[in-house]
Design a protein around this motif. Structure first.
Motif, PDB file in Angstrom:
ATOM      1  N   HIS A 207       0.828  -1.209   0.000  1.00 27.64           N
ATOM      2  CA  HIS A 207       0.000   0.000   0.000  1.00 27.64           C
ATOM      3  C   HIS A 207       0.866   1.264   0.000  1.00 27.64           C
ATOM      4  CE1 HIS A 207      -2.815   3.107   1.272  1.00 27.64           C
ATOM      5  NE2 HIS A 207      -1.847   3.479   2.096  1.00 27.64           N
ATOM      6  N   CYS A 209      -0.270   5.734   0.026  1.00 23.39           N
ATOM      7  CA  CYS A 209      -1.309   6.743  -0.202  1.00 23.39           C
ATOM      8  C   CYS A 209      -1.018   7.538  -1.475  1.00 23.39           C
ATOM      9  CB  CYS A 209      -1.447   7.656   1.008  1.00 23.39           C
ATOM     10  SG  CYS A 209      -1.924   6.758   2.491  1.00 23.39           S
ATOM     11  N   ARG A 252      -7.443   8.287   6.655  1.00 21.52           N
ATOM     12  CA  ARG A 252      -6.781   7.177   5.961  1.00 21.52           C
ATOM     13  C   ARG A 252      -6.033   6.278   6.926  1.00 21.52           C
ATOM     14  NH1 ARG A 252      -4.466  11.172   3.177  1.00 21.52           N
ATOM     15  NH2 ARG A 252      -2.397  10.425   3.760  1.00 21.52           N
ATOM     16  N   CYS A 264       0.304   3.425   8.397  1.00 16.59           N
ATOM     17  CA  CYS A 264       0.933   3.890   7.162  1.00 16.59           C
ATOM     18  C   CYS A 264       1.918   5.010   7.463  1.00 16.59           C
ATOM     19  CB  CYS A 264      -0.111   4.378   6.155  1.00 16.59           C
ATOM     20  SG  CYS A 264       0.644   4.724   4.537  1.00 16.59           S
ATOM     21  N   CYS A 266       3.827   6.359   4.777  1.00 17.18           N
ATOM     22  CA  CYS A 266       4.239   6.738   3.425  1.00 17.18           C
ATOM     23  C   CYS A 266       4.581   8.246   3.410  1.00 17.18           C
ATOM     24  CB  CYS A 266       3.143   6.399   2.413  1.00 17.18           C
ATOM     25  SG  CYS A 266       1.757   7.540   2.413  1.00 17.18           S
ATOM     26  N   CYS A 269       1.617  10.514   4.126  1.00 21.69           N
ATOM     27  CA  CYS A 269       1.173  10.509   5.526  1.00 21.69           C
ATOM     28  C   CYS A 269       2.152  11.273   6.417  1.00 21.69           C
ATOM     29  CB  CYS A 269       1.031   9.074   6.033  1.00 21.69           C
ATOM     30  SG  CYS A 269      -0.470   8.262   5.469  1.00 21.69           S
TER      31      CYS A 269
HETATM   32 ZN   LIG Z   1       0.039   6.839   3.772  1.00 19.55          ZN
END
Ligand SMILES: [Zn+2]
Ligand SMILES: [Zn+2]
Ligand SMILES: [Zn+2]
Ligand SMILES: [Zn+2]
Length: 494
Positions: A207, A209, A252, A264, A266, A269
């Motif tokens: 995954h 975002c 999210r 998360c 990422c 984020c």
């Molecule tokens: Zn993220």
């Protein structure tokens, strides 16, 4: 899977993602990376009674053999329903009639897990290869109230009630529930209703975002086609976005933790500005020019602060979460309005109400603008040829705002981009024509101005041509292609 089908990935493994996919060659934007056939497709938890053949909502209509919801004699014989039909008929376990056929029916929660179990029986080697290694997060799930509900509604129901104890044990049933919870994706059904499906390759895609791949579900057999959204280098990790791309970071991350059991981290984020899109940013109420952002979005304890050095405004992520939920609930109310003038006017009122609270690109305002961009020109009293120039400009502005956000968070060719480009062509075309008929621009200038809507239509047609031709997006793609040809022809005759 036939061997001539593309398979431009390798499966790797690390601590962060578990198993994940990387490109095994340089990929061009739009290139097909792989196709995946679902292990099972079926109702999501908490859905109202659906036809178990085609997934349209049904009322008082059941299978003459097993007594479970189906819409028609054809669906009684649907391949998707065959195996469970036999199980239910043999055990004489019928769907219990409900008072309200539009309310969630927990009885249906057993269907998709049962389909996965029956698929395991039918093709044990596919199970061993593709499903057994999937993450089920059993320990974490045991701590949640849904575990006990799944035990009663699914494990006890299938094993005791449907007399499947000689074929499956309760531990396996719970494991399948976990596998579905963590790995299945929501897909649109032919009936237009949302269901879920378990795809072995898609499930192990990492995954982010900011995804670099896009997927399309074919409506006849629920195969998924996975493509590069942007050029991808050999060895790069393939990233899918498991959550709604336009949601703000808090929403999210909460969703990913709650349903996918990971936090998360990422780049999107980790960045308080969400890569400059400001999807999470608020306006400061204590000073003139400040904006409010999380000081560290990856730390739930870190305060939200004003960007102005001298301003002392501060709040907590808990307070922010609460506020977002309140406004989201208000927007959910808007989403149940019938499409009509009210649907536009109430959304405009909500935008007005919150324009001093949120950054103009905040996710909540952007989602309203995204809907308005689609409603202007489409509802009674707001037909495209009756919109005043100001509203045409507003429609164009909202389309551009969404598109510029997509450039950052879902770069490349996405369904949403295709649909927004299609929306954008109309106001651009009508504005140019309106200025020409008012004598404000020359015919030469009109021709020049119509190049942009032609480009929008061409791009929309190109992107949406990859969708299932029977899906709403696929149909819009065909319309975009025709409209582009018509517009070009009308230009040539000028
Ligand atoms: Zn993220
Ligand atoms: Zn049906
Ligand atoms: Zn049946
Ligand atoms: Zn401030």
């Amino acid at each position: 899977m036939a061997s001539e089908e593309p398979c431009h990935y390798d499966v790797l493994q690390n601590d962060k993602y578990g198993r994940y996919l990387v490109a095994n060659k340089d990929l061009e934007s739009g290139e097909l990376i792989f196709k995946d056939a679902p292990i099972a497709v079926g109702p999501k938890p908490d859905t109202p009674p659906l036809c178990l053949g085609c997934y349209v909502p049904v009322e008082n209509s059941v299978c003459s053999r097993c007594g479970w919801p189906v819409c028609s004699p054809e669906c009684e014989g649907a391949a998707a329903h065959a195996a469970e039909c036999e199980v239910f008929a043999e055990a004489k376990v019928r769907f219990q009639p409900v008072d309200d056929w539009t309310a969630a029916a927990p009885q249906l929660d057993c269907i998709t897990p049962l389909r996965v179990l029956l698929a395991k029986e039918k093709d044990p080697s596919r199970w061993d290869r593709e499903v057994a290694p999937m993450e089920a997060h059993t320990q974490a799930r045991q701590q949640r109230p849904t575990w006990a509900a799944d035990q009663v509604n699914i494990a006890d129901f299938l094993v005791d009630h449907c007399k499947l104890g000689t074929r499956f044990d309760k531990e396996l049933v719970q494991r399948v529930c976990g596998i579905l919870e963590v790995n299945s994706v929501e897909v649109p059904s032919r009936g237009g209703f949302s269901v879920r499906a378990l795809y072995p390759r898609l499930a192990i895609t990492a995954h982010s975002c900011v995804p670099n791949i896009v997927h399309t579900i074919l409506q006849n057999d629920y195969q998924v086609l996975v493509r590069a959204a942007v050029p991808i280098k050999s060895g790069d990790t393939l990233h899918l976005c498991y959550t709604h791309a336009l949601s703000p970071t808090i929403v999210r991350r909460d969703y990913l933790m709650e349903s996918k059991f990971f936090s998360c981290e990422c780049p999107r984020c980790a960045d308080p500005t969400e890569l400059g899109t400001h999807l999470s940013t608020l306006k400061c109420q204590k000073c003139d020019n400040g904006v409010i952002m999380a000081s560290n979005p990856l730390d739930d304890e870190a305060p939200w602060k004003c960007s102005e050095k001298k301003c002392e405004f501060k709040t907590s992520s808990a307070a922010m979460r609460k506020m977002l939920a309140v406004v989201q609930a208000e927007i959910d109310q808007l989403d149940v309005l019938e499409p009509g003038p009210q649907a536009i006017e109430q959304r405009e009122a909500t935008l007005n109400k919150y324009k001093s609270v949120f950054h103009p690109r905040h996710s909540l305002l952007l989602s309203i603008k995204h809907t308005l961009a689609q409603l202007y020109g489409r509802v009674e009293g707001y037909g495209i040829d009756e919109l005043p120039d100001l509203v045409l400009e507003r429609k164009a502005e909202f389309c551009r705002l969404v598109l510029s956000t997509l450039d950052v968070i879902t770069p490349g060719d996405s369904r949403m981009r295709g649909m927004m480009l299609y929306e954008l062509h109309a106001p651009l075309m009508f504005l140019a024509r309106s200025e020409f008929s008012a004598g404000l621009i020359t015919q030469e200038k009109l021709k020049e101005r119509l190049q942009e809507p032609i480009k929008c239509l061409g791009e929309a047609a190109r992107i949406l041509a990859r969708e299932d031709p029977q899906s709403p997006e696929g149909i819009t793609g065909q319309i975009a292609q025709q409209s582009m040809e018509q517009l070009k022809a009308s230009l040539d005759s000028l």
